[in-house]
Design an enzyme around this catalytic site. Structure first.
Site, PDB file in Angstrom:
ATOM      1  N   VAL A  17       0.806  -1.235   0.000  1.00  0.00           N
ATOM      2  CA  VAL A  17       0.000   0.000   0.000  1.00  0.00           C
ATOM      3  C   VAL A  17       0.834   1.279   0.000  1.00  0.00           C
ATOM      4  O   VAL A  17       0.276   2.369  -0.142  1.00  0.00           O
ATOM      5  CB  VAL A  17      -1.007   0.056   1.182  1.00  0.00           C
ATOM      6  N   ALA A  31      -7.915   1.394  10.678  1.00  0.00           N
ATOM      7  CA  ALA A  31      -7.654   0.588  11.869  1.00  0.00           C
ATOM      8  C   ALA A  31      -6.559   1.283  12.656  1.00  0.00           C
ATOM      9  O   ALA A  31      -5.375   1.022  12.479  1.00  0.00           O
ATOM     10  CB  ALA A  31      -7.217  -0.820  11.465  1.00  0.00           C
ATOM     11  N   TYR A  54       5.498   2.790  14.954  1.00  0.00           N
ATOM     12  CA  TYR A  54       4.100   2.325  14.930  1.00  0.00           C
ATOM     13  C   TYR A  54       3.170   3.399  15.502  1.00  0.00           C
ATOM     14  O   TYR A  54       2.218   3.823  14.845  1.00  0.00           O
ATOM     15  CB  TYR A  54       4.000   1.041  15.743  1.00  0.00           C
TER      16      TYR A  54
HETATM   17  P1  NAD Z   1      -1.353  -8.642  11.159  1.00  0.00           P
HETATM   18  O1  NAD Z   1       0.098  -8.366  11.225  1.00  0.00           O
HETATM   19  O2  NAD Z   1      -1.810 -10.054  11.296  1.00  0.00           O
HETATM   20  O3  NAD Z   1      -1.989  -8.056   9.826  1.00  0.00           O
HETATM   21  C1  NAD Z   1      -1.465  -6.971   9.110  1.00  0.00           C
HETATM   22  C2  NAD Z   1      -1.552  -7.296   7.623  1.00  0.00           C
HETATM   23  O4  NAD Z   1      -1.072  -6.174   6.871  1.00  0.00           O
HETATM   24  C3  NAD Z   1      -0.690  -8.493   7.233  1.00  0.00           C
HETATM   25  O5  NAD Z   1      -1.422  -9.354   6.405  1.00  0.00           O
HETATM   26  C4  NAD Z   1       0.483  -7.847   6.472  1.00  0.00           C
HETATM   27  O6  NAD Z   1       1.071  -8.731   5.542  1.00  0.00           O
HETATM   28  C5  NAD Z   1      -0.212  -6.649   5.851  1.00  0.00           C
HETATM   29  N1  NAD Z   1       0.707  -5.557   5.483  1.00  0.00           N
HETATM   30  C6  NAD Z   1       1.697  -5.024   6.229  1.00  0.00           C
HETATM   31  N2  NAD Z   1       2.304  -4.025   5.559  1.00  0.00           N
HETATM   32  C7  NAD Z   1       1.682  -3.930   4.348  1.00  0.00           C
HETATM   33  C8  NAD Z   1       1.858  -3.104   3.212  1.00  0.00           C
HETATM   34  N3  NAD Z   1       2.807  -2.162   3.173  1.00  0.00           N
HETATM   35  N4  NAD Z   1       1.044  -3.307   2.135  1.00  0.00           N
HETATM   36  C9  NAD Z   1       0.097  -4.260   2.148  1.00  0.00           C
HETATM   37  N5  NAD Z   1      -0.116  -5.079   3.205  1.00  0.00           N
HETATM   38  C10 NAD Z   1       0.666  -4.907   4.300  1.00  0.00           C
HETATM   39  O7  NAD Z   1      -2.033  -7.730  12.293  1.00  0.00           O
HETATM   40  P2  NAD Z   1      -3.548  -7.594  12.761  1.00  0.00           P
HETATM   41  O8  NAD Z   1      -3.596  -7.866  14.208  1.00  0.00           O
HETATM   42  O9  NAD Z   1      -4.447  -8.321  11.853  1.00  0.00           O
HETATM   43  O10 NAD Z   1      -3.770  -6.028  12.587  1.00  0.00           O
HETATM   44  C11 NAD Z   1      -4.505  -5.480  11.516  1.00  0.00           C
HETATM   45  C12 NAD Z   1      -4.618  -3.976  11.696  1.00  0.00           C
HETATM   46  O11 NAD Z   1      -5.278  -3.673  12.918  1.00  0.00           O
HETATM   47  C13 NAD Z   1      -3.268  -3.257  11.745  1.00  0.00           C
HETATM   48  O12 NAD Z   1      -3.382  -2.031  11.054  1.00  0.00           O
HETATM   49  C14 NAD Z   1      -3.059  -3.008  13.205  1.00  0.00           C
HETATM   50  O13 NAD Z   1      -2.251  -1.900  13.438  1.00  0.00           O
HETATM   51  C15 NAD Z   1      -4.478  -2.809  13.691  1.00  0.00           C
HETATM   52  N6  NAD Z   1      -4.592  -3.126  15.122  1.00  0.00           N
HETATM   53  C16 NAD Z   1      -4.600  -4.407  15.557  1.00  0.00           C
HETATM   54  C17 NAD Z   1      -4.669  -4.667  16.916  1.00  0.00           C
HETATM   55  C18 NAD Z   1      -4.699  -6.066  17.458  1.00  0.00           C
HETATM   56  O14 NAD Z   1      -4.627  -6.224  18.680  1.00  0.00           O
HETATM   57  N7  NAD Z   1      -4.835  -7.108  16.672  1.00  0.00           N
HETATM   58  C19 NAD Z   1      -4.697  -3.611  17.839  1.00  0.00           C
HETATM   59  C20 NAD Z   1      -4.659  -2.306  17.341  1.00  0.00           C
HETATM   60  C21 NAD Z   1      -4.620  -2.066  15.986  1.00  0.00           C
END
Ligand code: NAD
Ligand code: UDP
Ligand code: UDP
Length: 315
Positions: free
Chosen positions: A59, A114, A145
Site C-alpha cells: 500500500v 484501523a 508504529y
Molecule cells: P497482522 O500483522 O496479522 O496483519 C497486518 C496485515 O497487513 C498483514 O497481512 C500484512 O502482511 C499486511 N501488510 C503489512 N504491511 C503492508 C503493506 N505495506 N502493504 C500491504 N499489506 C501490508 O495484524 P492484525 O492484528 O491483523 O492487525 C490489523 C490492523 O489492525 C493493523 O493495522 C493493526 O495496526 C491494527 N490493530 C490491531 C490490533 C490487534 O490487537 N490485533 C490492535 C490495534 C490495531
C-alpha cells in the site's frame, strides 16, 4: 445491498476474519496484502468464492481500483514485526494512508482506518477515553508504529475536512483469537504457544503491566458497525474489551486452561512498554450500539483449540 469492498492487510489476522465476514454478508471483497505478516493460508478457504479476489500489493505504492468501501488494515501490529523494519512500518502507515485516502477521494468510497490504543502511548489517564491526547515518545522503538498511526489519523481528519472524504476511525485495543501467527510475538499467542509446547512462559518485566483483551469476533462486529454507521460519525471510537488483566493473570489463565506445566520466566521489559491500558467504550456503545460479548475464558479457550489443531497438522 452488495458492495465492492477493499480490505488492505486482508491476509492478516484481523483482515482474514473481516474478509470472511464481508463475503458472508454477500459483498464482493478485494483483499490487498504484501504478505509481510499475513499469509495466503489465512484466506485459502475463501479462494473458491467467486466474490473474493486476492492481490499482492504494497500500500505504500498507489492503487487504482473501483470500490465502495475501504477497510485500511495494512500494517504489522506486533511490536516484534513492526520493529523489524521501522522505516517500512512508518511508510506503510503514512504513505499507505495517503494512497488509500487518495483512492477514497477519487472514487467517493467510505474509508475506515484501523487505528490503535497505541495512540495513547503510556497513558496518564485511565481508562483511556477518545478525548485523551496520549503520551507518546516520538523517538523510541515503538514510535514507528505509534507515531505512524497518529499521523494516519491526522491524514484521515485532514482529508475529511479538506476534501470531504467520508472517514471512520477506530482505535483498536489488544485483540486476539484464532489465526494469529504462532510466531506473531504478541502476548496471547506467545503464552498459548509456550504453554502448549511446555516451554517457559516469557513474562516481560514484573508482569504487573495491564492490557484489556478483545476477542476477534467482537472486534469484527465493531468494525462493520462503524463502517456502516451514519456519515456524521467519524470517530475516533475505541473498540476493545474493558476487562483488564495483568500479564501475570493472563499467564495463569493460559496455564489453567491448557493444563500446562510451563513455568513463568521473567525477561527484561522492552523500552516504552505501556504500564496500563483499558478502553472506555461508552462512545462505541452509544454511537454504534456495540459491546464485546465474548469473555476472556471463552475467547482463550477458542484460541487454544485453534493452536492445538494447527500443531496437530504440523506433526
Ligand atoms: P497482522 O500483522 O496479522 O496483519 C497486518 C496485515 O497487513 C498483514 O497481512 C500484512 O502482511 C499486511 N501488510 C503489512 N504491511 C503492508 C503493506 N505495506 N502493504 C500491504 N499489506 C501490508 O495484524 P492484525 O492484528 O491483523 O492487525 C490489523 C490492523 O489492525 C493493523 O493495522 C493493526 O495496526 C491494527 N490493530 C490491531 C490490533 C490487534 O490487537 N490485533 C490492535 C490495534 C490495531
Ligand atoms: N492514489 C491512489 N489511487 C487512486 C487515487 C490516488 O493510489 O485511485 C494515490 C496517488 O498516488 C496520490 C495519493 O493517492 O499520490 C494521494 O492522492 P490525492 O488525490 O490526495 O493527491 P495528489 O494526487 O494530488 O498527490
Ligand atoms: N509480553 C510479555 N511476554 C511476551 C510478549 C509480551 O510479557 O512474550 C508483554 C509485553 O511486554 C506487554 C504486553 O505483554 O506489556 C502486551 O504485549 P503485546 O506485544 O501483545 O502488545 P502491546 O500491547 O505491548 O503492543
Amino acid at each position: 445491498m452488495s458492495k465492492r469492498i477493499l480490505v488492505t492487510g486482508g491476509a492478516g489476522f484481523l483482515g482474514s476474519h473481516l474478509c470472511e465476514r464481508l463475503l458472508a454478508d454477500g459483498h464482493e471483497v478485494l483483499c490487498v496484502d504484501n504478505f509481510f505478516t499475513g499469509t495466503k493460508r489465512n484466506v485459502a478457504h475463501l479462494m473458491g468464492n467467486s466474490h473474493f479476489e486476492v492481490m499482492r500489493h504494497d500500500v505504500t505504492f498507489p492503487l487504482y481500483v473501483e470500490v465502495d468501501q475501504i477497510y485500511n488494515l495494512a500494517c504489522p501490529a506486533s511490536p516484534v514485526h513492526y520493529q523489524h523494519d521501522p522505516v517500512q512500518t512508518l511508510k506503510t502507515s503514512v504513505h499507505g494512508a495517503i494512497n488509500m485516502l487518495g483512492l477514497a477521494k477519487r472514487v467517493g468510497a467510505t474509508i475506515l482506518q484501523a487505528s490503535t490504543s497505541e495512540v495513547y502511548g503510556d497513558p496518564e489517564e485511565h481508562p483511556q477515553t477518545e478525548s485523551y491526547w496520549g503520551k507518546v515518545n516520538p523517538i523510541g522503538i515503538r514510535s514507528c508504529y505509534d507515531e505512524g498511526k497518529r499521523c494516519a489519523e491526522t491524514l484521515f481528519f485532514d482529508y475529511h475536512r479538506q476534501h470531504g472524504v467520508d472517514i471512520k476511525v477506530v482505535r483498536i485495543f489488544n485483540t486476539y483469537g484464532p489465526r494469529m501467527h504462532p510466531d506473531d510475538g504478541r502476548v496471547v499467542s506467545n503464552f498459548i504457544v509456550q504453554a502448549l509446547r511446555g516451554e517457559d512462559i516469557t513474562l516481560y518485566g514484573d508482569g504487573m503491566q495491564t492490557r484489556s483483551f478483545c476477542f476477534v469476533s467482537d472486534l469484527i462486529e465493531g468494525l462493520v458497525a462503524m463502517m456502516n454507521s451514519p456519515a456524521g460519525i467519524t470517530g475516533p471510537i475505541n473498540l476493545g474489551n474493558p476487562i483488564e488483566l495483568t500479564m501475570v493473570q493472563l499467564a495463569q489463565e493460559v496455564i489453567r486452561l491448557t493444563g500446562s506445566r510451563s513455568q513463568l520466566k521473567h525477561m527484561p521489559l522492552p523500552q516504552d512498554d505501556p504500564k496500563q491500558r483499558r478502553p472506555a467504550i461508552s462512545l462505541a456503545s452509544t454511537q454504534l450500539n456495540w459491546a464485546p460479548r465474548v469473555d476472556v475464558e471463552q475467547g482463550l479457550a477458542q484460541t487454544i483449540s485453534y493452536f492445538k489443531q494447527l500443531f496437530a497438522k504440523d506433526v
